[in-house]
Every structure is written in structure tokens, then in C-alpha cells.
Design an enzyme around this catalytic site. Structure first.
Site, PDB file in Angstrom:
ATOM      1  N   HIS A 205       0.853  -1.189   0.000  1.00  0.00           N
ATOM      2  CA  HIS A 205       0.000   0.000   0.000  1.00  0.00           C
ATOM      3  C   HIS A 205       0.889   1.239   0.000  1.00  0.00           C
ATOM      4  O   HIS A 205       1.961   1.241   0.604  1.00  0.00           O
ATOM      5  CB  HIS A 205      -0.907   0.002   1.224  1.00  0.00           C
ATOM      6  CG  HIS A 205      -1.895  -1.120   1.197  1.00  0.00           C
ATOM      7  ND1 HIS A 205      -3.104  -1.016   0.570  1.00  0.00           N
ATOM      8  CD2 HIS A 205      -1.834  -2.381   1.678  1.00  0.00           C
ATOM      9  CE1 HIS A 205      -3.750  -2.164   0.667  1.00  0.00           C
ATOM     10  NE2 HIS A 205      -2.995  -3.010   1.344  1.00  0.00           N
TER      11      HIS A 205
ATOM     12  N   LYS B 138      28.122 -14.203  -1.796  1.00  0.00           N
ATOM     13  CA  LYS B 138      29.189 -14.657  -2.691  1.00  0.00           C
ATOM     14  C   LYS B 138      28.621 -14.902  -4.077  1.00  0.00           C
ATOM     15  O   LYS B 138      27.405 -14.888  -4.267  1.00  0.00           O
ATOM     16  CB  LYS B 138      29.844 -15.927  -2.167  1.00  0.00           C
ATOM     17  CG  LYS B 138      28.918 -17.144  -2.138  1.00  0.00           C
ATOM     18  CD  LYS B 138      29.641 -18.372  -1.616  1.00  0.00           C
ATOM     19  CE  LYS B 138      28.747 -19.595  -1.684  1.00  0.00           C
ATOM     20  NZ  LYS B 138      29.464 -20.801  -1.284  1.00  0.00           N
TER      21      LYS B 138
ATOM     22  N   LYS C  53      15.304  -5.880  -3.135  1.00  0.00           N
ATOM     23  CA  LYS C  53      15.979  -5.364  -4.325  1.00  0.00           C
ATOM     24  C   LYS C  53      16.351  -6.536  -5.222  1.00  0.00           C
ATOM     25  O   LYS C  53      16.483  -7.669  -4.753  1.00  0.00           O
ATOM     26  CB  LYS C  53      17.247  -4.597  -3.936  1.00  0.00           C
ATOM     27  CG  LYS C  53      16.964  -3.345  -3.134  1.00  0.00           C
ATOM     28  CD  LYS C  53      18.252  -2.641  -2.778  1.00  0.00           C
ATOM     29  CE  LYS C  53      17.946  -1.391  -1.952  1.00  0.00           C
ATOM     30  NZ  LYS C  53      19.161  -0.726  -1.522  1.00  0.00           N
TER      31      LYS C  53
END
Length: 183
Positions: A112, A177, A160
């Protein structure tokens, strides 16, 4: 007692959408959830396709998976939604070939807008590319792309994009890694 005027809040999803989701939930609950692990996978794929999902015949969907809108689900060959995955796909979720989403993971394509007084629904798709693996109990947020061969560690929270052939973990998820495939 405080009274709240709820008339200002509107559901961004249509009544038709709400009715389809209700019908879908009933159908899945009756005809798929009671099946034992991995039993009846062909039947589950038929049910999902009847509701608009684009699923390859070799994809695997466990009976305990929760799929919010099957018509916004794409699963390529040998992709897998493991037990108790919560696929909250208000926007499209795409799993590439050989992509695995492990048990109890939450795929969340909606939130929202907290900067508006009525908190309107906002959505963005999730893309999990070929050969990616999402570890158990991970959270994948809206608008995230997991690159080809990317690995999200168990219990990680991803907000992300994850680069191809990269291992991430933690909350929020951070680079651990590069992933190297040994024969």
C-alpha cells in the site's frame, strides 16, 4: 467507542476479480489441498490452467501452496512451488525453467502507498529467472527480479533485485558470494 468511516476506502480489485478469487479458493481447497504431497500434480496443473495460469506440464505445485490469482502465474519447465509457499500474486509472478521456491516462502507482489491518506494498493511483478533457488521461509518483495542462477538464502528478506549467479542472505538480503557450479 470510536466510529470509523470506511466509505472512503475502496477495494482496487473489481467485484468480478473478488468473485473469481472466491471461486478459485473454494475449488483449490476442495479439489487440490487434500491431496498428499506431490500426488496429483497433473490434476493441480489442470485446475491452475482452468483459472488462467500458464504452467508447463513438468512444473511442480505442492497441494499446500496458496495462490492468490492463478491467472497471474507463469511457471516454466521444471519450476517448483514447494509446500506452504504463499504466492500473493496481485501482479504477475513468473518462475523460469528449473527455478525452485522452497517451503514456506512468501512471494508478495502488492503493498500500500503509505504516502497517501487512503493507502491505495500498489503492485509490481516478481520474476524468478531460470535456475534460481529461493531458500525456505524467504520473503520476496514486490518488483524484485531474481537473476538467472541466483540463490536467496533461507529466511532472507529480498527487497531489491538479485544479480545472476549471486547468493544473498539476511534481512535485508545482502551479497554473500558468487555462485559457482561445479560438475
Amino acid at each position: 467507542m470510536i466510529e470509523v468511516d470506511l466509505s472512503q476506502y475502496k477495494n482496487a480489485l473489481s467485484r468480478k476479480n473478488q468473485a473469481l478469487r472466491l471461486l478459485w479458493t473454494i475449488i483449490w481447497t476442495i479439489f487440490a489441498r487434500p491431496l498428499p504431497r506431490r500426488v496429483g500434480n497433473r490434476w493441480k496443473i489442470i485446475l491452475l490452467r482452468l483459472f488462467g495460469a500458464q504452467i508447463h506440464a513438468t512444473a511442480v505445485v505442492y497441494s499446500s501452496v496458496r495462490i492468490y490469482m492463478p491467472w497471474l502465474l507463469v511457471m516454466k519447465e521444471y519450476s517448483c512451488l514447494a509446500p506452504e509457499v504463499d504466492c500473493y500474486n496481485v501482479a504477475k509472478i513468473t518462475l523460469g525453467a528449473h527455478a525452485t521456491v522452497s517451503q514456506k516462502t512468501y512471494l508478495c507482489t502488492a503493498s500500500h502507498n503509505m504516502n497517501k491518506k487512503d493507502y491505495p494498493l500498489i503492485t509490481a511483478p516478481i520474476i524468478i529467472k531460470n535456475q534460481a533457488w529461493i531458500g525456505a521461509s524467504a520473503f520476496i518483495g514486490m518488483g524484485v527480479t531474481i537473476g538467472q542462477g541466483g540463490v536467496v538464502g533461507a529466511t532472507a528478506s529480498v527487497y531489491k533485485n538479485v544479480d545472476p549467479w549471486t547468493v544473498v542472505g539476511g534481512n535485508p538480503a545482502k551479497f554473500i558470494k558468487k555462485r559457482v557450479i561445479n560438475d
